[in-house]
Write a protein that holds these residues in place. Structure first.
Motif, PDB file in Angstrom:
ATOM      1  N   LYS A 169       0.845  -1.142  -0.095  1.00  0.00           N
ATOM      2  CA  LYS A 169       0.083   0.163   0.090  1.00  0.00           C
ATOM      3  C   LYS A 169       1.010   1.369   0.134  1.00  0.00           C
ATOM      4  CE  LYS A 169      -3.822   2.450   2.578  1.00  0.00           C
ATOM      5  NZ  LYS A 169      -4.508   2.438   3.821  1.00  0.00           N
ATOM      6  N   GLN A 170       1.815   1.257   0.862  1.00  0.00           N
ATOM      7  CA  GLN A 170       2.653   2.321   0.974  1.00  0.00           C
ATOM      8  C   GLN A 170       3.713   2.539  -0.256  1.00  0.00           C
ATOM      9  OE1 GLN A 170       2.119   0.214   3.330  1.00  0.00           O
ATOM     10  NE2 GLN A 170       1.085   1.607   4.786  1.00  0.00           N
ATOM     11  N   ALA A 171       4.228   1.310  -0.752  1.00  0.00           N
ATOM     12  CA  ALA A 171       5.126   1.205  -1.902  1.00  0.00           C
ATOM     13  C   ALA A 171       4.365   1.708  -3.127  1.00  0.00           C
ATOM     14  CB  ALA A 171       5.599  -0.249  -2.161  1.00  0.00           C
ATOM     15  N   LEU A 172       3.165   1.571  -3.242  1.00  0.00           N
ATOM     16  CA  LEU A 172       2.568   1.960  -4.716  1.00  0.00           C
ATOM     17  C   LEU A 172       1.969   3.342  -4.428  1.00  0.00           C
ATOM     18  CD1 LEU A 172       1.197  -1.722  -5.939  1.00  0.00           C
ATOM     19  CD2 LEU A 172       3.111  -0.171  -6.720  1.00  0.00           C
ATOM     20  N   GLU A 173       1.981   3.784  -3.256  1.00  0.00           N
ATOM     21  CA  GLU A 173       1.172   5.295  -3.322  1.00  0.00           C
ATOM     22  C   GLU A 173       1.878   6.240  -4.265  1.00  0.00           C
ATOM     23  OE1 GLU A 173       0.011   8.362   0.114  1.00  0.00           O
ATOM     24  OE2 GLU A 173       1.506   6.891   0.475  1.00  0.00           O
ATOM     25  N   GLY A 174       0.949   6.769  -5.207  1.00  0.00           N
ATOM     26  CA  GLY A 174       1.407   7.710  -6.442  1.00  0.00           C
ATOM     27  C   GLY A 174       2.072   6.889  -7.537  1.00  0.00           C
ATOM     28  N   ALA A 175       1.709   5.623  -7.502  1.00  0.00           N
ATOM     29  CA  ALA A 175       2.204   4.828  -8.591  1.00  0.00           C
ATOM     30  C   ALA A 175       1.714   5.243 -10.004  1.00  0.00           C
ATOM     31  CB  ALA A 175       1.829   3.126  -8.267  1.00  0.00           C
ATOM     32  N   THR A 176       2.668   4.880 -10.983  1.00  0.00           N
ATOM     33  CA  THR A 176       2.385   5.183 -12.525  1.00  0.00           C
ATOM     34  C   THR A 176       1.676   4.072 -12.907  1.00  0.00           C
ATOM     35  OG1 THR A 176       4.431   4.356 -13.240  1.00  0.00           O
ATOM     36  CG2 THR A 176       4.143   6.876 -12.317  1.00  0.00           C
ATOM     37  N   GLU A 177       1.151   4.221 -14.136  1.00  0.00           N
ATOM     38  CA  GLU A 177       0.647   3.124 -14.809  1.00  0.00           C
ATOM     39  C   GLU A 177       1.471   2.015 -15.325  1.00  0.00           C
ATOM     40  OE1 GLU A 177      -2.576   0.911 -16.339  1.00  0.00           O
ATOM     41  OE2 GLU A 177      -2.635   3.039 -15.567  1.00  0.00           O
ATOM     42  N   GLU A 178       2.955   2.551 -15.419  1.00  0.00           N
ATOM     43  CA  GLU A 178       4.191   1.420 -15.645  1.00  0.00           C
ATOM     44  C   GLU A 178       4.313   0.694 -14.283  1.00  0.00           C
ATOM     45  OE1 GLU A 178       7.696   3.541 -16.753  1.00  0.00           O
ATOM     46  OE2 GLU A 178       8.794   1.574 -16.912  1.00  0.00           O
ATOM     47  N   ASP A 179       4.264   1.334 -13.025  1.00  0.00           N
ATOM     48  CA  ASP A 179       4.257   0.534 -12.098  1.00  0.00           C
ATOM     49  C   ASP A 179       3.080  -0.511 -11.708  1.00  0.00           C
ATOM     50  OD1 ASP A 179       6.353   2.109 -11.030  1.00  0.00           O
ATOM     51  OD2 ASP A 179       5.156   3.610 -10.261  1.00  0.00           O
ATOM     52  N   GLY A 300      -7.803  -0.794   7.514  1.00  0.00           N
ATOM     53  CA  GLY A 300      -7.809  -1.119   6.225  1.00  0.00           C
ATOM     54  C   GLY A 300      -7.506  -2.720   5.847  1.00  0.00           C
ATOM     55  N   LEU A 301      -7.781  -2.851   4.605  1.00  0.00           N
ATOM     56  CA  LEU A 301      -7.528  -4.459   4.275  1.00  0.00           C
ATOM     57  C   LEU A 301      -6.173  -4.612   4.681  1.00  0.00           C
ATOM     58  CD1 LEU A 301      -9.394  -4.644   1.046  1.00  0.00           C
ATOM     59  CD2 LEU A 301     -10.226  -5.242   3.259  1.00  0.00           C
ATOM     60  N   GLY A 302      -4.991  -4.044   4.251  1.00  0.00           N
ATOM     61  CA  GLY A 302      -3.668  -4.620   4.421  1.00  0.00           C
ATOM     62  C   GLY A 302      -3.206  -4.589   5.849  1.00  0.00           C
ATOM     63  N   ASP A 303      -3.714  -3.509   6.552  1.00  0.00           N
ATOM     64  CA  ASP A 303      -3.350  -3.578   7.932  1.00  0.00           C
ATOM     65  C   ASP A 303      -4.260  -4.350   8.834  1.00  0.00           C
ATOM     66  OD1 ASP A 303      -1.572  -1.230   7.680  1.00  0.00           O
ATOM     67  OD2 ASP A 303      -3.112   0.142   8.462  1.00  0.00           O
ATOM     68  N   GLY A 304      -5.405  -4.623   8.305  1.00  0.00           N
ATOM     69  CA  GLY A 304      -6.080  -5.710   9.015  1.00  0.00           C
ATOM     70  C   GLY A 304      -5.608  -7.209   8.804  1.00  0.00           C
ATOM     71  N   THR A 305      -5.263  -7.303   7.616  1.00  0.00           N
ATOM     72  CA  THR A 305      -4.568  -8.538   7.585  1.00  0.00           C
ATOM     73  C   THR A 305      -3.146  -8.774   8.406  1.00  0.00           C
ATOM     74  OG1 THR A 305      -5.008  -8.682   5.288  1.00  0.00           O
ATOM     75  CG2 THR A 305      -3.385 -10.161   5.569  1.00  0.00           C
ATOM     76  N   GLY A 306      -2.556  -7.541   8.637  1.00  0.00           N
ATOM     77  CA  GLY A 306      -1.409  -7.752   9.340  1.00  0.00           C
ATOM     78  C   GLY A 306      -1.679  -8.132  10.752  1.00  0.00           C
ATOM     79  N   VAL A 307      -2.792  -7.564  11.414  1.00  0.00           N
ATOM     80  CA  VAL A 307      -3.513  -7.734  12.586  1.00  0.00           C
ATOM     81  C   VAL A 307      -3.920  -9.213  12.780  1.00  0.00           C
ATOM     82  CG1 VAL A 307      -5.199  -7.367  14.346  1.00  0.00           C
ATOM     83  CG2 VAL A 307      -4.025  -5.198  13.294  1.00  0.00           C
ATOM     84  N   LEU A 308      -4.354  -9.820  11.706  1.00  0.00           N
ATOM     85  CA  LEU A 308      -4.870 -11.036  11.842  1.00  0.00           C
ATOM     86  C   LEU A 308      -3.628 -11.970  11.782  1.00  0.00           C
ATOM     87  CD1 LEU A 308      -7.667 -12.602  11.664  1.00  0.00           C
ATOM     88  CD2 LEU A 308      -7.627 -10.217  11.194  1.00  0.00           C
ATOM     89  N   GLN A 309      -2.358 -11.681  11.134  1.00  0.00           N
ATOM     90  CA  GLN A 309      -1.255 -12.311  11.187  1.00  0.00           C
ATOM     91  C   GLN A 309      -0.724 -12.098  12.582  1.00  0.00           C
ATOM     92  OE1 GLN A 309       1.068 -10.583   7.607  1.00  0.00           O
ATOM     93  NE2 GLN A 309       1.603 -12.710   7.777  1.00  0.00           N
ATOM     94  N   ASP A 310      -0.829 -11.211  13.302  1.00  0.00           N
ATOM     95  CA  ASP A 310      -0.300 -10.945  14.582  1.00  0.00           C
ATOM     96  C   ASP A 310      -1.086 -11.867  15.552  1.00  0.00           C
ATOM     97  OD1 ASP A 310       1.629  -9.077  14.099  1.00  0.00           O
ATOM     98  OD2 ASP A 310       0.295  -7.318  14.712  1.00  0.00           O
TER      99      ASP A 310
END
Length: 667
Positions: A169-179, A300-310
């Protein structure tokens, strides 16, 4: 002055166990384990109990497990799972509001077109997902509104990817179409690699080629396909549990919204294929569980998944800390996970407990007996006996009118050995050993012994002495069930251990026999007595115990016989002619007569007898007082906590005072 680039920086050591940490002190653990063994636990169970409750300054497994559960409840009580839906709803409201403002400002727009647009915005479905999907083809007039709507698609794409690839989520913030195209290419290649792996057709080269192209997406830096699958499967399973933890309405909303992720239906098909591959490769993961979140902080979905992993990690730690499965040891603990969840101090405590468990086995304190069960080793017995004797000596030295327990000067004869001087020692110095120690220390320190010596306290050794009176000592201990019920079981065993250590280390010319008496009497070694369980057996067969004591004294006729009897009840059993015990309560005259007759025989043989009466039973008080008067013995009535000091004191008295001397050596 050194440049800033060359200044050293220091921080907490994080490369594994602290290399400067002091070695694990086993004294506390051994004392606690031995205390439980003497109370009737097996050494295996005693070790487990110690690990569960921990030491004086160290949390045990139960406390760590409790903190794990608190952490779990804290996560569930803080969060809710509609964070992504809430963020999408706000972006949608922002887009619609900006569009309405633009329609109101645009005077050049055809009135019919404006009315149709306003009607469409006014009549959007109440479902956020349905509204977002309906506006997919809307021709936005407001630049701000279009940007807000595009952020919805971008957010959904990044959240869905973050569910499977942590940090996306953080890595693709402001990502281009190429990304985005690079992400879809990675998904295609990943699914291709996993398909081949499922069929067993992949090679090391396939994995290396994949990592060369897409390794930037995997900061965990897996070293094989299996490591890659393990990491992805744990995350994907947590994502599945996250969806199943939502309400049916929330799940439906997200499924309908997912079609708008990055505006690319291909993303969802790639993620669905990835989930299928991972579930086939790792069916043992928890793909069907769910949790009940009750908090107010949206995830969010990503952070929630992290909590489920925790939560999954916390559950695994709870199982490891329970040590309830076959073959469990503390080496199973995932210390990195424990540090992540509870902090470094918790991991250090767990590592210390694991080292204690390992040291108790590998260090020789526990050994496997002939029956296959663990027992305290002779090494453990010696260490424990030394500790108990030290406590006993401290109690003796605290008595009014008492004297030190060490034999000194004219009170003993040299044994031929020496030992390091200790505070309070009155034995003569071993001059040869003392001077040799000083020379060795001076030379080792680079000094010249010929230039003169300076004695250090550490150099001093004293000559060990043995008392002139050598004794055959029998410690008769009552093991009837009342001893355990009244809290005298452990003090009795501690007393035996202290006396055994004193005789075996300081009075090696003496001979000691331990005899237990319940319904029957039995001679036993210190290990057997220490591990003796408290059986619910009626009977105080002092008669049988005296018979065994007499046999031991006859085997050592050249030694002064000393009998020490620890009991909390009148004799209620004796041996019959056929060797079988006879029990009667209240005590009958035959039992008393047999006991008195055997005691008389010991008295005629010159045996020094001391009764240690525990408790205030009037019948016992009358009996032991009469027996002591009959044979010129003594009666001591200590509290259970002072039993060790009383027995050791009487033993020492037998060396320093002769029979018939009525001086109260103990004051």
């Amino acid at each position: 002055m050194a440049s800033r680039e060359h200044l050293s920086r220091y921080g907490r050591y994080a490369g594994g166990p602290d290399p400067l940490a002091p070695p694990v002190d086993l004294a506390d653990a051994l004392d606690a384990i031995a205390e439980d063994v003497m109370a009737g636990y097996s050494p295996r169970r005693a070790l487990r109990e110690y690990l569960r409750r921990g030491g004086a300054r160290r949390p045990g497994l139960d406390e760590l497990a409790g903190r794990i559960q608190e952490r779990r409840q804290e996560l569930l009580g803080r969060h809710r799972l509609d964070g992504t839906l809430e963020e999408v709803r706000k972006l949608l409201e922002q887009a619609v509001l900006n569009e309405r403002k633009q329609l109101a400002r645009d005077v050049a727009m055809d009135d019919t077109d404006r009315a149709l647009r306003e009607m469409q915005l006014e009549n959007l479905p109440p479902s956020t997902a349905a509204a977002v999907n309906e506006l997919a083809s809307y021709d936005w007039q407001s630049i701000e509104a279009r940007e807000a709507y595009e952020r919805i698609k971008d957010l959904l794409g990044r959240e869905l990817l973050d569910q499977r690839f942590a940090g996306m989520k953080q890595a693709l913030e402001g990502a281009t179409e190429e990304d985005r195209e690079a992400v879809e290419a990675m998904l295609r290649d990943l699914n291709g690699l996993l398909d081949k792996h499922r069929r067993g057709e992949d090679t090391d080269g396939d994995f290396a080629e994949f990592m060369a192209r897409h390794g930037g997406f995997f900061p965990e830096n897996p070293q094989s396909v299996d490591e890659l699958v393990d990491a992805l499967a744990k995350r994907a399973a947590a994502a599945q549990r996250l969806m199943q933890s939502m309400s049916p309405e929330q799940r439906e909303e997200l499924m309908r919204l997912s079609a708008q992720a990055f505006g690319s239906p291909g993303l969802m098909s790639g993620l669905e294929a990835l989930d299928a591959n991972l579930q086939a490769l790792r069916p043992g993961e928890d793909w069907s569980g769910s949790e009940r979140f009750q908090g107010q902080e949206g995830l969010g979905l990503g952070d929630g998944t992290g909590v489920l992993q925790d939560l999954a990690e916390l559950d695994a730690l709870a199982e490891q800390l329970s040590q309830s499965y076959n073959g469990s040891t503390l080496d199973d603990l995932d210390l990195d996970a424990l540090a992540r969840q509870l902090g470094r101090d918790a991991a250090v405590s767990a590592r210390t407990l694991a080292e204690i468990e390992r040291a108790m086995h590998d260090g020789g304190y526990l050994r496997r007996g002939a029956d296959g069960d663990l027992r305290l080793s002779p090494q453990a017995m010696r260490r424990l006996g030394k500790s108990l004797l030290r406590d006993t000596a401290r109690q003796l030295s605290g008595r009014t009118g008492s004297r030190d327990t060490r034999a000194a000067g004219a009170a003993g004869e040299p044994s031929g050995s020496s030992r390091a001087w200790q505070f309070g020692d009155a034995e003569p110095w071993d001059v040869t050993r003392t001077i040799t120690n000083a020379i060795t220390r001076t030379a080792a320190g680079g000094g010249n012994p010929a230039a003169g010596l300076h004695l250090d306290v550490a150099d001093i050794e004293v000559a060990e002495t043995e008392a002139r009176t050598r004794a055959a000592v029998v410690l008769l201990v009552d093991v009837s069930f009342s001893m355990a019920v009244q809290g005298r079981w452990v003090p009795m065993k501690r007393t035996a251990l202290a006396l055994h250590h004193l005789v075996s280390t300081r009075f090696r010319g003496d001979r000691l026999q331990l005899v237990s008496f319940g319904l029957r009497a039995r001679s036993m070694d210190i290990g057997e007595l220490t591990a003796l369980p408290a059986d619910r057996e009626q009977g105080t067969n002092l008669h049988h115990g005296l018979l065994l004591a007499g046999r031991f004294f006859r085997q050592h006729r050249s030694l002064q016989p000393v009998l020490l009897v620890v009991t909390d009840g009148e004799p209620t059993a004796h041996l019959l002619a056929d060797g079988e015990p006879w029990f009667s309560w209240p005590p009958d005259s035959e039992t008393i007569g047999a006991t008195v007759a055997e005691l008389d025989r010991l008295g005629r043989a010159g045996t020094q007898v001391t009764f240690f009466r525990l408790g205030d039973d009037p019948g016992l008080e009358r009996f032991v007082a009469a027996m002591a008067r009959r044979i010129g013995g003594r009666v001591v009535a200590p509290d259970a906590g002072e039993l060790g000091a009383a027995v050791v004191g009487e033993y020492l008295r037998s060396h320093f005072r002769g029979p018939g001397d009525d001086a109260d050596w103990l004051g």
